[in-house]
Design a protein around this motif. Structure first.
Motif, PDB file in Angstrom:
ATOM      1  N   ARG A 298       0.826  -1.210   0.000  1.00  0.00           N
ATOM      2  CA  ARG A 298       0.000   0.000   0.000  1.00  0.00           C
ATOM      3  C   ARG A 298       0.861   1.262   0.000  1.00  0.00           C
ATOM      4  NH1 ARG A 298      -3.781  -2.919   3.355  1.00  0.00           N
ATOM      5  NH2 ARG A 298      -2.847  -2.106   5.268  1.00  0.00           N
ATOM      6  N   LYS A 301       1.555   1.909  -3.610  1.00  0.00           N
ATOM      7  CA  LYS A 301       0.375   2.398  -4.326  1.00  0.00           C
ATOM      8  C   LYS A 301       0.109   3.873  -4.020  1.00  0.00           C
ATOM      9  CE  LYS A 301      -2.001  -2.094  -4.132  1.00  0.00           C
ATOM     10  NZ  LYS A 301      -3.145  -2.825  -3.521  1.00  0.00           N
ATOM     11  N   ARG A 302       0.446   4.300  -2.799  1.00  0.00           N
ATOM     12  CA  ARG A 302       0.126   5.665  -2.373  1.00  0.00           C
ATOM     13  C   ARG A 302       1.310   6.620  -2.512  1.00  0.00           C
ATOM     14  NH1 ARG A 302      -2.643   5.314   3.433  1.00  0.00           N
ATOM     15  NH2 ARG A 302      -2.910   7.529   2.960  1.00  0.00           N
ATOM     16  N   TYR A 316      -0.269  11.408  -7.171  1.00  0.00           N
ATOM     17  CA  TYR A 316       0.116  10.010  -7.082  1.00  0.00           C
ATOM     18  C   TYR A 316       1.114   9.670  -8.190  1.00  0.00           C
ATOM     19  CZ  TYR A 316      -3.507   8.944  -3.657  1.00  0.00           C
ATOM     20  OH  TYR A 316      -4.268   8.903  -2.518  1.00  0.00           O
ATOM     21  N   LEU A 318       1.673   6.713  -9.275  1.00  0.00           N
ATOM     22  CA  LEU A 318       1.003   5.742 -10.126  1.00  0.00           C
ATOM     23  C   LEU A 318      -0.401   6.262 -10.418  1.00  0.00           C
ATOM     24  CD1 LEU A 318       2.101   2.494  -8.266  1.00  0.00           C
ATOM     25  CD2 LEU A 318       3.068   3.433 -10.365  1.00  0.00           C
ATOM     26  N   ALA A 321      -5.035   6.276  -9.907  1.00  0.00           N
ATOM     27  CA  ALA A 321      -4.822   5.579  -8.639  1.00  0.00           C
ATOM     28  C   ALA A 321      -5.145   4.096  -8.781  1.00  0.00           C
ATOM     29  CB  ALA A 321      -5.697   6.207  -7.558  1.00  0.00           C
ATOM     30  N   VAL A 322      -4.309   3.247  -8.178  1.00  0.00           N
ATOM     31  CA  VAL A 322      -4.509   1.796  -8.239  1.00  0.00           C
ATOM     32  C   VAL A 322      -4.815   1.297  -6.833  1.00  0.00           C
ATOM     33  CG1 VAL A 322      -3.134   1.341 -10.284  1.00  0.00           C
ATOM     34  CG2 VAL A 322      -1.986   1.506  -8.089  1.00  0.00           C
ATOM     35  N   ASP A 325      -4.223  -5.145  -6.092  1.00  0.00           N
ATOM     36  CA  ASP A 325      -2.934  -5.696  -6.513  1.00  0.00           C
ATOM     37  C   ASP A 325      -2.935  -6.003  -8.005  1.00  0.00           C
ATOM     38  OD1 ASP A 325      -2.384  -5.524  -3.847  1.00  0.00           O
ATOM     39  OD2 ASP A 325      -2.420  -7.679  -3.461  1.00  0.00           O
ATOM     40  N   LEU A 328      -2.346  -2.804  -9.941  1.00  0.00           N
ATOM     41  CA  LEU A 328      -0.942  -2.407  -9.818  1.00  0.00           C
ATOM     42  C   LEU A 328      -0.063  -3.274 -10.707  1.00  0.00           C
ATOM     43  CD1 LEU A 328       1.297  -0.764  -8.419  1.00  0.00           C
ATOM     44  CD2 LEU A 328       1.328  -2.523  -6.632  1.00  0.00           C
ATOM     45  N   CYS A 336       2.315  -8.565  -8.689  1.00  0.00           N
ATOM     46  CA  CYS A 336       2.462  -8.136  -7.301  1.00  0.00           C
ATOM     47  C   CYS A 336       1.439  -8.884  -6.448  1.00  0.00           C
ATOM     48  CB  CYS A 336       2.251  -6.629  -7.166  1.00  0.00           C
ATOM     49  SG  CYS A 336       3.442  -5.635  -8.105  1.00  0.00           S
TER      50      CYS A 336
END
Length: 417
Positions: A298, A301-302, A316, A318, A321-322, A325, A328, A336
């Protein structure tokens, strides 16, 4: 009507009984029985008046004879009850005692509810049992085989020896008519020996007969899931002692990667760094995957990028936003996976909230299995016969090994908070 004289009670009773039964004279015993009922009802109504039950429904409790307010005629109450037992139809209406009927109905009504205390209304409410909707235990996810580990079932010998090449011949440049220097390739092997995983549970034969869903099937399913998760755990973190296989985290020679002196949040740069360790060792294969605790992933992701000096938020890294998993994995081009079986309290420098990140070519991780997953039930083994019980037992023989240790890299300081 409030009656205070025994003669008046006697007279009224005889009068009413005569009217209802066409002049038939009742016995003195019947009259005395009605008198007893009057006394009993008088006590009950007085108690209710004190408790405020009658005033609650807008009625007034009995008052002394001669008052202007309307009151309950206890004589009518007792007579109506008696006539009802004698089979006389509509006694309340024939006595013109609608008011008394309403008061007595309220006074004698029990408070019904859905519970089994008090009046116990709950006893007549049927229960509903949804055996088909059995709620399973929340478990960690099994990830090693999903990451692409090689599964080798139905092994028979021990130890199982897997040959591997450890070195190659040397290339030389030679002139005309010169001898070519001889060189040899080198070889070795990895070995696997069965380590026994076992579970056992006993339950009564009566439970087996009455349970819904079937208790034996529930136990078999639980055993199978628990064994799969334990195999997953030892493949990653097995100690190699106390009859356990040796997992990746404790194998000598597995490369490592560090984020910082005090650990740090897993970032996109760290993904490049992890891949570089394997790539530089020529171990970059086709089944690459990253495995860590959900809290560690996490943080990736953040991850945010500052848009200007002093920006405490940022966009972000990425985007879009994802959250999952799977999303991502598609975005970064790398599988992942997460499991809560990895710790989140590892220490690095001043940090005590770190977890592990496993990155590698998972086809080079071999999980060997001798035979199958054996789940058997018996009612004669152990204490089962003497205790009228059934025992269920799981046995699985496995081991873990890697073809090339260079195919993996482990980071142990990815922060989770």
């Amino acid at each position: 009507m409030y009656v205070s004289s025994e003669d008046i009670i006697m007279s009224e009773m005889l009068k009413i009984l005569g009217e209802i039964k066409d002049g038939t004279m009742e016995t003195m015993g019947q009259v005395n029985q009605l008198k007893g009922q009057v006394n009993d009802l008088e006590g009950r109504v007085n108690d209710l008046a004190i408790a405020g039950r009658l005033s609650k429904i807008g009625k007034t409790p009995p008052i002394p004879y001669g008052r202007q307010q309307r009151s309950v005629s206890l004589l009518k109450v007792a007579t109506a009850n008696y006539l009802a037992r004698e089979g006389v139809g509509n006694p309340w209406d024939r006595l013109n005692a609608g008011f008394e009927k309403e008061i007595v109905t309220e006074a004698t009504r029990k408070a019904m509810d859905a519970g089994t205390a008090g009046s116990g209304g709950g006893y007549v409410i049927p229960q509903e049992y949804l055996g088909d909707e059995f709620i399973e235990l929340l478990r960690a996810k099994s990830v090693v085989l999903r990451a692409g580990a090689t599964f080798a079932p139905n092994l028979t010998g021990s130890p199982v020896r897997i040959p591997r090449q450890t070195g190659s011949g040397t290339v030389y440049w030679v002139g005309q008519n010169a001898d070519i220097t001889k060189s040899d390739a080198s070889y070795g092997e990895v070995q696997m020996t069965p380590k026994t995983m076992a579970m056992r549970m006993q339950f009564s034969n009566l439970l087996n007969l009455l349970s819904n869903p079937a208790i034996e099937q529930l136990i078999r399913n639980d055993f199978a899931l628990s064994a799969a998760l334990e195999l997953d755990r030892v493949a990653l973190r097995g100690s190699g002692t106390a009859n356990q296989p040796l997992g990746l985290a404790n194998m000598a020679g597995i490369p490592s990667y560090a984020i910082g002196a005090n650990g740090g949040s897993l970032s996109i740069d760290d993904l490049y760094g992890l891949m570089a360790v394997i790539e530089d060792a020529n171990a970059l294969g086709s089944t690459l995957a990253l495995v860590t605790n959900p809290k560690g992933l996490r943080k990736l992701k953040r991850q945010r990028i500052q848009q200007y000096s002093g920006d405490t938020g940022g966009a972000y890294a990425l985007a879009p936003a994802v959250l999952t998993d799977e999303a991502l994995s598609k975005l970064v081009g790398l599988t992942c996976l997460t499991t809560t079986q990895l710790p989140v309290n590892l220490a690095k420098g001043s940090s005590t909230d770190c977890t592990e990140v496993y990155f590698g070519n998972w086809a080079d991780l071999i999980i060997g299995q001798w035979g199958g997953v054996e789940i058997l039930a018996t009612n004669v083994g152990g204490n089962a016969w003497a205790q009228n019980a059934i025992e269920v037992r799981l046995v699985q023989n496995v081991d873990v090994q890697v073809r090339h240790k260079e195919s993996f890299v482990i980071c142990s300081d990815a922060r989770t908070a």
